[in-house]
Design an enzyme around this catalytic site. Structure first.
Site, short mmCIF file in Angstrom:
data_model
loop_
_atom_site.label_atom_id
_atom_site.label_comp_id
_atom_site.label_asym_id
_atom_site.label_seq_id
_atom_site.Cartn_x
_atom_site.Cartn_y
_atom_site.Cartn_z
N GLU A 1 15.84 89.05 12.68
CA GLU A 1 17.15 89.23 12.05
C GLU A 1 17.45 88.03 11.16
O GLU A 1 17.86 86.97 11.65
CB GLU A 1 18.25 89.31 13.12
CG GLU A 1 18.10 90.46 14.09
CD GLU A 1 19.44 90.81 14.74
OE1 GLU A 1 19.90 91.93 14.50
OE2 GLU A 1 20.02 89.98 15.45
N HIS B 1 19.99 85.50 20.09
CA HIS B 1 20.69 86.04 18.91
C HIS B 1 21.25 84.89 18.09
O HIS B 1 21.71 83.89 18.64
CB HIS B 1 21.83 86.99 19.35
CG HIS B 1 22.37 87.75 18.18
ND1 HIS B 1 23.30 87.22 17.32
CD2 HIS B 1 22.07 88.99 17.70
CE1 HIS B 1 23.56 88.11 16.37
NE2 HIS B 1 22.83 89.19 16.58
P1 13P Z 1 24.87 93.80 11.47
O1 13P Z 1 24.16 95.10 11.66
O2 13P Z 1 26.35 93.88 11.56
O3 13P Z 1 24.38 93.08 10.25
O4 13P Z 1 24.44 92.88 12.73
C1 13P Z 1 23.11 92.78 13.07
C2 13P Z 1 22.99 92.08 14.36
O5 13P Z 1 23.38 90.93 14.50
C3 13P Z 1 22.43 92.82 15.48
O6 13P Z 1 22.11 91.98 16.55
#
Ligand code: 13P
Length: 234
Positions: free
Chosen positions: A157, A88
């Site tokens: 992400e 992450h």
């Molecule tokens: P948000 O949905 O708060 O943007 O976070 C996404 C995230 O980091 C999920 O791992």
């Protein structure tokens, strides 16, 4: 589809157990056949007999030992946890985990057959530097990772979209997901400011196999709606 909630550093033990109960009730009442994953804080890990799959946000690649502040396999096994989030961006950028340390962690939990949600994504300056630079950056996050591992799920992400309310356009998500699918056939989730208001259109995109949700997942009702959208679309 795979609908995942990363609860990050939120919710007490009690709140987490109520939350999982809420999701479980929703899933049962609506005959949900999607895969629902929840990653609670370490202190909220517990045995779980619901349809919700509970995973760890992190663990150290060890059975146990002298690794202050970390938990190991023993602590996951105590609660039957067989799913882990690795790579992450908050762990890469805030906690300073390197690609090398992530590969070690990945290989350790892969050998144990864990379901691994492996995150990739670029910071804003890499996106602004153009497609080639951005893809080079993301490609480096695949280095050392067995992209054919059968229990692998990848989450794209974009760092600049996490917790900001900003998202790439739907076209951008579709384009990058198509490129990432050429690197691995593993299910590919999109994460970064997914809300109840945009989840459906994101889930409907080609090559989007699910979502990884942070802040919006803290509202049980909203997260249940997102699970419902995935069910409708499947
Ligand atoms: P948000 O949905 O708060 O943007 O976070 C996404 C995230 O980091 C999920 O791992």
């Amino acid at each position: 589809m795979i609908i995942a909630a990363n609860l990050k550093t939120n919710f007490t033990r009690k709140e987490t157990s109520n939350y999982i109960e809420e999701l479980s009730t929703y899933m049962n009442q609506n005959a949900i056949s999607q895969e629902v994953l929840v990653f609670p804080a370490m202190s909220s890990l517990d045995t779980n007999e619901t349809k919700v799959i509970v995973g760890a946000q992190n663990a150290y690649p060890t059975v146990n030992g002298a690794f202050t502040g970390e938990i190991g396999l023993t602590h996951l096994e105590e609660f039957g946890i067989k799913t882990i989030l690795i790579g992450h961006s908050e762990r890469r950028h805030i906690l300073g985990e390197t690609q090398e340390s992530l590969v070690k962690k990945f290989n350790y939990f892969k050998e144990l057959g864990f379901k691994i949600v492996y995150c990739v994504g670029e910071p804003l300056e890499k996106r602004e530097a153009g497609k080639e630079t951005m893809m080079e950056y993301i490609s480096a996050q695949y280095e050392g990772i067995d992209t054919e591992y059968e229990n692998l799920i990848i989450a794209y992400e974009p760092v600049w979209a996490i917790g900001t309310g900003l998202t790439p356009t739907l076209e951008d998500i579709e384009e990058i997901h198509a490129t990432l699918k050429s690197k691995s056939k593993a299910p590919l989730l999109y994460g970064g400011s997914v809300k109840v208001t945009n989840a459906k259109e994101v889930l409907a995109l080609k090559n989007v196999d699910g979502i990884l949700v942070g802040s919006a997942a803290l509202y049980g009702e909203h997260f249940c709606s997102m699970i419902g959208y995935a069910e409708e679309l499947s």
